[in-house]
Motif scaffolding. Structure first.
Motif, PDB file in Angstrom:
ATOM      1  N   ILE A  39       0.935  -1.216   0.227  1.00  0.00           N
ATOM      2  CA  ILE A  39       0.074  -0.071  -0.050  1.00  0.00           C
ATOM      3  C   ILE A  39       0.867   1.058   0.101  1.00  0.00           C
ATOM      4  O   ILE A  39       1.725   1.328   1.009  1.00  0.00           O
ATOM      5  N   ASP A  40       0.829   1.877  -0.983  1.00  0.00           N
ATOM      6  CA  ASP A  40       1.821   2.991  -1.287  1.00  0.00           C
ATOM      7  C   ASP A  40       1.092   4.286  -2.023  1.00  0.00           C
ATOM      8  O   ASP A  40       0.176   3.802  -2.707  1.00  0.00           O
ATOM      9  N   ASP A  41       1.602   5.447  -2.026  1.00  0.00           N
ATOM     10  CA  ASP A  41       1.072   6.607  -2.788  1.00  0.00           C
ATOM     11  C   ASP A  41       1.726   6.950  -3.875  1.00  0.00           C
ATOM     12  O   ASP A  41       1.329   7.792  -4.733  1.00  0.00           O
ATOM     13  N   HIS A  42       2.880   6.178  -4.333  1.00  0.00           N
ATOM     14  CA  HIS A  42       3.744   6.468  -5.310  1.00  0.00           C
ATOM     15  C   HIS A  42       3.974   5.274  -6.382  1.00  0.00           C
ATOM     16  O   HIS A  42       4.072   4.086  -6.012  1.00  0.00           O
ATOM     17  N   LEU A  43       3.899   5.799  -7.591  1.00  0.00           N
ATOM     18  CA  LEU A  43       3.785   4.623  -8.647  1.00  0.00           C
ATOM     19  C   LEU A  43       5.344   4.316  -8.653  1.00  0.00           C
ATOM     20  O   LEU A  43       5.400   3.031  -9.114  1.00  0.00           O
ATOM     21  N   LYS A  44       6.266   5.014  -8.082  1.00  0.00           N
ATOM     22  CA  LYS A  44       7.753   4.509  -8.574  1.00  0.00           C
ATOM     23  C   LYS A  44       7.899   3.347  -7.436  1.00  0.00           C
ATOM     24  O   LYS A  44       8.876   2.507  -7.806  1.00  0.00           O
ATOM     25  N   ASN A  45       7.121   3.116  -6.493  1.00  0.00           N
ATOM     26  CA  ASN A  45       7.187   1.862  -5.819  1.00  0.00           C
ATOM     27  C   ASN A  45       6.169   0.925  -6.204  1.00  0.00           C
ATOM     28  O   ASN A  45       6.463  -0.202  -6.291  1.00  0.00           O
ATOM     29  N   LEU A  46       4.872   1.250  -6.502  1.00  0.00           N
ATOM     30  CA  LEU A  46       3.888   0.294  -7.061  1.00  0.00           C
ATOM     31  C   LEU A  46       4.332  -0.351  -8.084  1.00  0.00           C
ATOM     32  O   LEU A  46       3.898  -1.651  -8.306  1.00  0.00           O
ATOM     33  N   ASP A  47       4.833   0.299  -9.127  1.00  0.00           N
ATOM     34  CA  ASP A  47       5.053  -0.494 -10.422  1.00  0.00           C
ATOM     35  C   ASP A  47       6.087  -1.439 -10.561  1.00  0.00           C
ATOM     36  O   ASP A  47       5.953  -2.332 -11.252  1.00  0.00           O
ATOM     37  N   PHE A  48       6.859  -1.631  -9.475  1.00  0.00           N
ATOM     38  CA  PHE A  48       8.040  -2.719  -9.361  1.00  0.00           C
ATOM     39  C   PHE A  48       7.392  -3.604  -8.263  1.00  0.00           C
ATOM     40  O   PHE A  48       8.136  -4.400  -7.810  1.00  0.00           O
ATOM     41  N   CYS A  49       6.300  -3.492  -7.652  1.00  0.00           N
ATOM     42  CA  CYS A  49       5.551  -4.295  -6.561  1.00  0.00           C
ATOM     43  C   CYS A  49       5.693  -5.811  -6.930  1.00  0.00           C
ATOM     44  O   CYS A  49       5.378  -6.110  -8.163  1.00  0.00           O
ATOM     45  N   LYS A  50       6.243  -6.806  -6.300  1.00  0.00           N
ATOM     46  CA  LYS A  50       6.341  -8.113  -6.559  1.00  0.00           C
ATOM     47  C   LYS A  50       4.790  -8.791  -6.206  1.00  0.00           C
ATOM     48  O   LYS A  50       4.689  -9.915  -6.797  1.00  0.00           O
ATOM     49  N   GLY A  51       4.058  -8.235  -5.329  1.00  0.00           N
ATOM     50  CA  GLY A  51       2.944  -8.843  -5.017  1.00  0.00           C
ATOM     51  C   GLY A  51       1.735  -7.876  -5.840  1.00  0.00           C
ATOM     52  O   GLY A  51       1.857  -7.548  -6.531  1.00  0.00           O
ATOM     53  N   THR A  52       0.737  -7.711  -4.874  1.00  0.00           N
ATOM     54  CA  THR A  52      -0.586  -6.835  -5.142  1.00  0.00           C
ATOM     55  C   THR A  52      -0.448  -5.602  -4.908  1.00  0.00           C
ATOM     56  O   THR A  52      -0.416  -5.010  -3.920  1.00  0.00           O
ATOM     57  N   PRO A  53      -0.131  -4.408  -5.996  1.00  0.00           N
ATOM     58  CA  PRO A  53       0.105  -2.989  -5.644  1.00  0.00           C
ATOM     59  C   PRO A  53      -1.378  -2.259  -5.244  1.00  0.00           C
ATOM     60  O   PRO A  53      -2.427  -2.517  -5.776  1.00  0.00           O
ATOM     61  N   ILE A  54      -1.409  -1.753  -4.178  1.00  0.00           N
ATOM     62  CA  ILE A  54      -2.467  -0.899  -4.014  1.00  0.00           C
ATOM     63  C   ILE A  54      -2.332   0.621  -3.906  1.00  0.00           C
ATOM     64  O   ILE A  54      -1.588   0.882  -2.899  1.00  0.00           O
ATOM     65  N   LEU A  55      -3.102   1.436  -4.568  1.00  0.00           N
ATOM     66  CA  LEU A  55      -2.668   2.841  -4.770  1.00  0.00           C
ATOM     67  C   LEU A  55      -3.556   3.538  -3.638  1.00  0.00           C
ATOM     68  O   LEU A  55      -4.647   3.333  -3.542  1.00  0.00           O
ATOM     69  N   PHE A  56      -2.739   4.357  -2.476  1.00  0.00           N
ATOM     70  CA  PHE A  56      -3.397   4.839  -1.448  1.00  0.00           C
ATOM     71  C   PHE A  56      -3.652   6.392  -2.094  1.00  0.00           C
ATOM     72  O   PHE A  56      -2.579   7.242  -2.342  1.00  0.00           O
ATOM     73  N   THR A  57      -4.823   6.846  -2.209  1.00  0.00           N
ATOM     74  CA  THR A  57      -4.917   8.152  -2.737  1.00  0.00           C
ATOM     75  C   THR A  57      -4.173   9.386  -1.911  1.00  0.00           C
ATOM     76  O   THR A  57      -4.303   9.486  -0.698  1.00  0.00           O
ATOM     77  N   ALA A  58      -3.457  10.075  -2.756  1.00  0.00           N
ATOM     78  CA  ALA A  58      -2.815  11.503  -2.132  1.00  0.00           C
ATOM     79  C   ALA A  58      -3.119  12.610  -3.426  1.00  0.00           C
ATOM     80  O   ALA A  58      -3.359  12.010  -4.453  1.00  0.00           O
ATOM     81  N   SER A  59      -2.962  13.577  -3.011  1.00  0.00           N
ATOM     82  CA  SER A  59      -3.287  14.873  -3.921  1.00  0.00           C
ATOM     83  C   SER A  59      -2.710  14.537  -5.108  1.00  0.00           C
ATOM     84  O   SER A  59      -2.852  14.661  -6.312  1.00  0.00           O
ATOM     85  N   HIS A  60      -1.008  14.220  -5.052  1.00  0.00           N
ATOM     86  CA  HIS A  60      -0.173  14.036  -6.172  1.00  0.00           C
ATOM     87  C   HIS A  60      -0.691  12.892  -7.200  1.00  0.00           C
ATOM     88  O   HIS A  60      -0.364  12.934  -8.351  1.00  0.00           O
ATOM     89  N   ASN A  61      -1.442  12.022  -6.929  1.00  0.00           N
ATOM     90  CA  ASN A  61      -1.874  10.871  -7.457  1.00  0.00           C
ATOM     91  C   ASN A  61      -3.465  10.782  -7.981  1.00  0.00           C
ATOM     92  O   ASN A  61      -3.902   9.570  -8.506  1.00  0.00           O
TER      93      ASN A  61
END
Length: 177
Positions: A131-153
């Motif tokens: 669970i992260d707010d940045h694509l730079k982390n989620l795009d390389f996630c080995k499991g299931t990425p979950i985007l947590f809403t923040a203003s920038h995303n």
């Protein structure tokens, strides 16, 4: 076997946006709203991006951030069914290491020091969920990425999105079934 969740700190459990807005106003007398931040890279959303970025390096920036609403209760519930890890790319900001540790110790005492990972690049993280707010982390996630809403995303359409901790709990509870 229990599944594992890596949870980012900034803008996921620690409300860095509010903290940044308040510190910018206190330091420069200019009021910025969350709407002003929508869809823009974080520091570039402020009238003076260089001045805004300087605030991140000031002592106390990470230590005194407010808690994202619902985060404490949600993490306690998640710990009932998941191995929960707090993962923060904290190496860029020298003050953030002790400040983030102290903040976690105060606000999330149920998270053991063994479950706190401060790193430079989250590609090393191998959990079932991130669970992260940045694509730079989620795009390389080995499991299931979950985007947590923040203003920038707010304009991002990749990955499963949750807007708050209630939605995150619903999503993860549905994964248990």
């Amino acid at each position: 076997m229990r599944k594992s969740i890596a949870i980012d700190m900034d803008n996921v459990i620690a409300d860095i946006e509010s903290n940044w807005i308040n510190l910018y106003y206190k330091e420069y007398g200019v009021k910025v709203t969350r709407q002003d931040l929508h869809g823009k890279p974080e520091d570039e959303a402020f009238p003076d991006p260089v001045a805004a970025r300087r605030l991140i390096y000031q002592p106390g920036f990470f230590r005194y951030a407010p808690i994202v609403p619902g985060a404490q209760e949600a993490l306690i519930k998640l710990q009932e069914h998941f191995d929960v890890y707090i993962v923060s790319a904290a190496m860029e900001f020298p003050n953030s290491l002790p400040e983030k540790y102290d903040w976690l110790h105060e606000h999330f005492p149920s998270i053991s020091w063994k479950n706190i990972v401060f790193c430079g690049d989250k590609r090393i993280i191998d959990t079932d969920y991130l669970i992260d707010d940045h694509l730079k982390n989620l795009d390389f996630c080995k499991g299931t990425p979950i985007l947590f809403t923040a203003s920038h995303n707010v304009n991002v359409e990749r990955h499963k999105r949750v807007n708050n901790w209630q939605e995150a709990l619903q999503l993860l509870n549905s994964e248990l079934i």
